[in-house]
Design an enzyme around this catalytic site. Structure first.
Site, short mmCIF file in Angstrom:
data_model
loop_
_atom_site.label_atom_id
_atom_site.label_comp_id
_atom_site.label_asym_id
_atom_site.label_seq_id
_atom_site.Cartn_x
_atom_site.Cartn_y
_atom_site.Cartn_z
N LYS A 130 -29.35 48.62 18.85
CA LYS A 130 -30.35 47.63 19.28
C LYS A 130 -30.77 46.68 18.16
O LYS A 130 -31.10 45.53 18.40
CB LYS A 130 -31.59 48.34 19.83
CG LYS A 130 -31.41 48.89 21.22
CD LYS A 130 -32.72 49.45 21.75
CE LYS A 130 -32.57 49.91 23.18
NZ LYS A 130 -33.80 50.38 23.79
N ASP A 153 -37.08 45.61 27.43
CA ASP A 153 -37.87 46.85 27.38
C ASP A 153 -39.36 46.52 27.33
O ASP A 153 -40.18 47.20 27.94
CB ASP A 153 -37.55 47.65 26.10
CG ASP A 153 -36.24 48.41 26.22
OD1 ASP A 153 -35.82 48.68 27.35
OD2 ASP A 153 -35.64 48.72 25.16
N HIS A 193 4.08 57.76 26.05
CA HIS A 193 2.72 58.30 25.87
C HIS A 193 2.48 58.53 24.39
O HIS A 193 3.34 59.08 23.71
CB HIS A 193 2.56 59.63 26.61
CG HIS A 193 2.66 59.46 28.09
ND1 HIS A 193 3.86 59.41 28.75
CD2 HIS A 193 1.69 59.31 29.04
CE1 HIS A 193 3.63 59.23 30.05
NE2 HIS A 193 2.32 59.17 30.24
N LYS A 244 5.49 51.98 31.76
CA LYS A 244 4.21 52.70 31.60
C LYS A 244 3.98 52.96 30.12
O LYS A 244 4.80 53.63 29.47
CB LYS A 244 4.24 54.02 32.38
CG LYS A 244 2.93 54.79 32.26
CD LYS A 244 2.98 56.11 33.03
CE LYS A 244 1.66 56.85 32.92
NZ LYS A 244 1.76 58.25 33.30
P1 NAP Z 1 -35.62 55.85 18.22
O1 NAP Z 1 -35.59 54.42 17.83
O2 NAP Z 1 -34.58 56.76 17.70
O3 NAP Z 1 -37.07 56.43 17.81
C1 NAP Z 1 -37.38 57.79 18.05
C2 NAP Z 1 -38.83 58.03 17.69
O4 NAP Z 1 -39.13 59.38 18.08
C3 NAP Z 1 -39.14 57.94 16.19
O5 NAP Z 1 -40.43 57.46 16.03
C4 NAP Z 1 -39.05 59.39 15.73
O6 NAP Z 1 -39.90 59.69 14.66
C5 NAP Z 1 -39.57 60.12 16.93
N1 NAP Z 1 -39.05 61.48 17.05
C6 NAP Z 1 -37.76 61.82 17.32
N2 NAP Z 1 -37.66 63.17 17.40
C7 NAP Z 1 -38.89 63.66 17.15
C8 NAP Z 1 -39.43 64.98 17.06
N3 NAP Z 1 -38.67 66.04 17.27
N4 NAP Z 1 -40.74 65.12 16.78
C9 NAP Z 1 -41.53 64.05 16.57
N5 NAP Z 1 -41.10 62.77 16.63
C10 NAP Z 1 -39.78 62.59 16.91
O7 NAP Z 1 -35.56 56.01 19.82
P2 NAP Z 1 -36.17 55.01 20.93
O8 NAP Z 1 -35.13 54.06 21.36
O9 NAP Z 1 -37.45 54.49 20.45
O10 NAP Z 1 -36.37 56.03 22.15
C11 NAP Z 1 -37.45 56.91 22.15
C12 NAP Z 1 -37.65 57.47 23.55
O11 NAP Z 1 -37.89 56.41 24.45
C13 NAP Z 1 -36.44 58.21 24.09
O12 NAP Z 1 -36.86 59.39 24.73
C14 NAP Z 1 -35.84 57.27 25.10
O13 NAP Z 1 -35.24 57.97 26.18
C15 NAP Z 1 -37.06 56.54 25.58
N6 NAP Z 1 -36.71 55.19 26.08
C16 NAP Z 1 -36.91 54.93 27.39
C17 NAP Z 1 -36.63 53.71 27.91
C18 NAP Z 1 -36.85 53.46 29.37
O14 NAP Z 1 -36.39 52.43 29.87
N7 NAP Z 1 -37.55 54.32 30.05
C19 NAP Z 1 -36.12 52.69 27.09
C20 NAP Z 1 -35.93 52.96 25.73
C21 NAP Z 1 -36.24 54.23 25.24
P3 NAP Z 1 -39.48 59.51 13.12
O15 NAP Z 1 -39.80 58.08 12.78
O16 NAP Z 1 -40.32 60.49 12.43
O17 NAP Z 1 -38.00 59.80 13.05
#
Ligand code: NAP
Length: 489
Positions: free
Chosen positions: A283, A319, A114, A139
């Site tokens: 991504k 997406d 281990h 192991k």
């Molecule tokens: P990301 O690339 O990290 O982008 C996050 C975005 O949210 C940025 O525009 C950021 O603004 C903003 N943000 C973060 N915290 C904030 C706050 N406290 N106040 C104001 N703005 C804030 O993330 P993402 O991949 O786009 O994901 C964003 C959301 O989409 C997440 O909640 C995720 O769960 C959801 N999502 C869902 C799916 C689905 O299949 N349903 C798929 C992908 C993502 P700034 O530019 O100012 O930092």
């Protein structure tokens, strides 16, 4: 095979846990080092061996090898020797203690090593040294700091001349506990329940059997997985594994915590991985590492899906289509073109959705906290942008939240004041935990049509499944698996 370690501290509890473990376990491991009194350990071992219905491994791990036995080395070895004299099916003896043990034909000896610090580069040398001790089973258990450490273990298993138990501990080693069977591992360990683990990173036996269908894994099993950091709470393994099972496909989907995407892509090509879901933060960074990129994904500049097409790793973005489909289903007339759309956020999700809606002819405005990010995305899309504060005066047909505002555990916050929502608006929240966010609850109360993030999540997963297998999955089954997972979180 699956081995369930029993980590109870008293005889009665050990016997009770053994009776529960036999449901899924092929072998039970009796961890004598979890029992503090020597005489109790002896009584327990005698009773457990007498009433066993499955084979038993007796282990009495010293502290130096990650166990709990704190007595003298002489006493520790004495208990192991007694296990052999009592006819235990297997006894686990540490590689540096084997010289003190007298063997009997009725007991198979597992010679173990281990390493709780890392996965050494000279693992083959360690293996050869253990072989010198004439084990029945070897192991080797190490600690993974990076997901690529698992590859060293897989290679070891593929070339091992003796029956071998080998996997990595820790979050990054998670996959080796599941995939060990594909590469020829003798067994894997799984805990009876959460909190009863005998080592870091151990899955529960329920997860191993019911989520990963471990007993169906064999050499031919195709491997898929979700790549990101963090991934431990992802719903994707639950939904893809139940879909593989339903369609009768010999495939398994595992969570892959990846810190360095460059070394991951290089090393995991070697095990012929068939497909990947890609999530935060990889991504965009994975794009230049792939051999080919689908046209839509190239335009978006981010991918969430990799398909292995005969050795060619091709990236896709599901997406985008998933969000557009979700919105179309949520709109009464299924027609989203020429509507005004306000997108909150300028990250990966906003990007994919904005490109998809632009193609549909929507009039888009990006609202974002960091205005530089909003400007950049709006230039690429060819749309308007505003500061996030201006969302109070939003006047739009469709409003989409692409920020984590309102996501578990901060469920009481919303990116939009309730007063800004008006009757007839379509409000789509990309968040799926919770399914009904504060924004969606406010929107419902204001007479808006609502679309939740779970619809998008299931749509993107279903599209991934189609790309990997050419088969349409049951969206209802995927939704059911996701809801089950969300309800136990
Ligand atoms: P990301 O690339 O990290 O982008 C996050 C975005 O949210 C940025 O525009 C950021 O603004 C903003 N943000 C973060 N915290 C904030 C706050 N406290 N106040 C104001 N703005 C804030 O993330 P993402 O991949 O786009 O994901 C964003 C959301 O989409 C997440 O909640 C995720 O769960 C959801 N999502 C869902 C799916 C689905 O299949 N349903 C798929 C992908 C993502 P700034 O530019 O100012 O930092």
């Amino acid at each position: 095979m699956i081995c369930v370690p029993i980590t109870a501290r008293r005889t009665e509890a050990v016997i009770h846990e053994m009776s529960l473990a036999v449901k899924h376990a092929d072998i039970i491991e009796l961890r004598l080092d979890f029992i503090s009194e020597m005489h109790e350990a002896r009584t327990c071992m005698e009773r457990a061996l007498k009433c066993r219905t499955k084979s038993i491994i007796v282990t009495n791990r010293p502290i130096r090898e990650g166990g709990n036995f704190s007595g003298s080395e002489q006493d520790r070895i004495k208990l192991l020797q007694e296990a052999i004299d009592l006819g235990a099916d297997y006894v686990d003896v540490e590689h540096d203690s084997i010289k003190h043990i007298s063997r009997q034909d009725s007991t198979k000896i597992i010679v173990s090593y281990h390493n709780f610090k890392d996965t050494p580069r000279n693992i083959n040398k360690i293996y050869d040294e253990i072989c010198q001790c004439k084990p029945d089973i070897v192991k080797i258990v190490t600690y993974a700091h990076d997901i690529t450490d698992n590859i060293r273990i897989f290679k070891l298993l593929q070339t091992a001349p003796l029956p071998t138990i080998s996997f990595c501990m820790g979050d990054c080693g998670h996959i080796s506990r599941i995939l060990t069977r594909k590469f020829g591992g003798f067994l894997t360990f799984a805990s009876l329940d959460k909190g009863k683990e005998s080592a870091p990173g151990q899955l529960t036996v329920n997860d191993l059997v019911n989520t990963y269908h471990f007993k169906k894994i064999n050499k031919e099993t195709s491997v898929y997985g979700i790549v990101g950091n963090p991934v431990s709470h992802s719903m994707s393994p639950a939904i893809h594994n139940c879909s593989f099972l339903e369609k009768g496909l010999n495939s398994v989907y595992v969570p892959m915590k990846v810190l360095d995407i460059v070394s991951f892509v290089r090393e995991f090509r070697k095990i012929n991985i068939q497909g990947l879901s890609i999530t935060i933060p990889h991504k965009e960074t994975i794009v230049p590492l792939l051999d080919d990129i689908d046209t839509t994904a190239r335009k978006i500049g981010a991918i969430n899906t990799v398909v292995n097409q005969n050795g060619i790793f091709k990236g896709f973005n599901t997406d985008c289509v998933a969000a557009v489909q979700g919105l179309e289903n949520g709109m009464n007339n299924n027609e989203i073109s020429s509507h005004t759309v306000a997108i909150i956020g300028a990250g990966g999700a906003a990007r994919a959705i904005a490109f998809g809606l632009k193609d549909k002819g929507c009039d888009i405005t990006i609202y974002n906290r960091n205005v530089e990010h909003a400007i950049k995305l709006s230039h690429e899309i060819g749309c308007k942008y505003k500061r996030l504060e201006e969302i109070c005066q939003v006047d739009t047909d469709i409003l989409i939240n692409c920020t984590p505002i309102g996501m578990f555990p901060e469920v009481e916050v919303s990116p939009v004041p309730k007063e800004a929502l008006r009757k007839g608006m379509v409000v789509f929240d990309s968040i799926y935990n919770p399914i009904k966010t504060r924004l969606l609850l406010d929107a419902e109360a204001s007479g808006c049509h609502t679309v939740n993030g779970l619809t998008m999540f299931i749509n993107q997963a279903a599209e991934q499944f189609r790309l990997w297998t050419g088969i349409n999955p049951s969206v209802e089954l995927m939704r059911k698996a996701a809801l089950e997972k969300l309800s136990v979180e």
